[in-house]
Design an enzyme around this catalytic site. Structure first.
Site, PDB file in Angstrom:
ATOM      1  CG  HIS A   1     102.233 -15.008  52.412  1.00 29.05           C
ATOM      2  ND1 HIS A   1     101.719 -15.422  53.625  1.00 29.05           N
ATOM      3  CD2 HIS A   1     101.280 -15.334  51.493  1.00 29.05           C
ATOM      4  CE1 HIS A   1     100.531 -15.960  53.444  1.00 29.05           C
ATOM      5  NE2 HIS A   1     100.236 -15.924  52.161  1.00 29.05           N
TER       6      HIS A   1
ATOM      7  CG  ASP B   1     102.837 -14.612  56.700  1.00 26.87           C
ATOM      8  OD1 ASP B   1     103.176 -13.745  55.875  1.00 26.87           O
ATOM      9  OD2 ASP B   1     102.080 -15.559  56.412  1.00 26.87           O
TER      10      ASP B   1
ATOM     11  CB  SER C   1      96.839 -15.747  52.677  1.00 27.11           C
ATOM     12  OG  SER C   1      97.283 -17.066  52.489  1.00 27.11           O
TER      13      SER C   1
END
Length: 256
Positions: free
Chosen positions: A90, A120, A195
């Site tokens: 993402h 992901d 992230s």
């Protein structure tokens, strides 16, 4: 009879002496006060941060949209000396340009080798030699182990937070709608921008890749298990995507 009683007293005496020796050994091995425990914990976190920080990078993305170019930033970590970097799907999905910045101030353009939205996970590469982290194994993790998160939350480069492995075997819904299995839950603070950064154990090995938090909650953060990440990264390196088998049913209208 008297001899039996004497032998019983001797055995009891030897057992009590052995227990006292064991207790004395435990007292000798134990820290004398909480300060020693805290110092050991601090030294562990510091050692991991010193070793891993040079391999943690900031990833800056640029995307085109109807309202004009848009940018974003997140984290990633180098896992081979020739510049292979792992991050979240993402983070890089739909990006028209990727640029990587290191803690030393170096910046490089990066190429996307492949991504897998179902887990992901994404793999990118820079054309440079870089320090790399050591990948660990997540299958042997235990709840309560020390967990150390490193990343660039909200643009603050190479921020280090520490906590524990709160739970194992969680499931997390990916952006594609599939469930990511064997997700690690931790209370090490993770914020937007973390992230793609590494979650590490006390030995300085990567045990997961930080991926999500529950908005509004405190201390409920998630990382994709490194065993899953490694398996996906190998597929991305070989094929640029993860090849999965599928089965379905086809229908056709037939006149009778």
């Amino acid at each position: 009879m008297n001899m039996a009683r004497a032998q019983h007293r001797d055995a009891a005496h030897e057992s009590a002496a052995a227990q006292e020796l064991a207790a004395a050994a435990l007292r000798a091995a134990a820290p004398q006060h909480d300060g020693e425990l805290l110092d050991a914990y601090s030294r562990t976190i510091t050692a991991v941060a010193d070793a891993a920080t040079p391999a943690v990078v900031a990833i800056h993305t640029r995307r085109s949209s109807t309202t004009g170019p848009q940018g974003g930033s997140a984290s990633g970590f180098v896992f081979t000396p020739d510049g292979l970097i792992l991050t979240n799907s993402h983070v890089v999905h739909g990006a028209s340009a990727l640029r990587v910045a290191t803690v030393r101030g170096e910046e490089y353009d990066a190429d996307l080798l492949g991504e897998d939205p179902h887990t992901d996970t994404a793999l990118i590469r820079v054309s440079a030699s870089m320090p790399a982290v050591t990948l660990g194994r997540s299958h042997a993790l235990r709840v309560g182990q020390v967990a150390i998160a490193i990343g660039n939350p909200l643009g603050f480069d190479c921020t280090v937070t520490a906590g524990v492995v709160s739970a194992l075997g969680r499931s997390l819904r990916a952006s594609s709608g599939r469930l990511i299995e064997d997700v690690i839950q931790t209370d090490a603070a993770i914020n937007p921008g973390n992230s793609g950064g590494p979650l590490m154990d006390s030995g300085g090995r990567v045990i997961g890749m930080n991926t999500a938090i529950i908005a509004g909650a405190q201390g409920i953060c998630f990382a994709i298990a490194i065993d899953t990440v490694q398996r996906v990264a190998l597929e991305l390196l070989r094929h640029g995507r993860v090849r999965r088998a599928s089965i379905g049913i086809g229908g056709q209208t037939v006149a009778v």
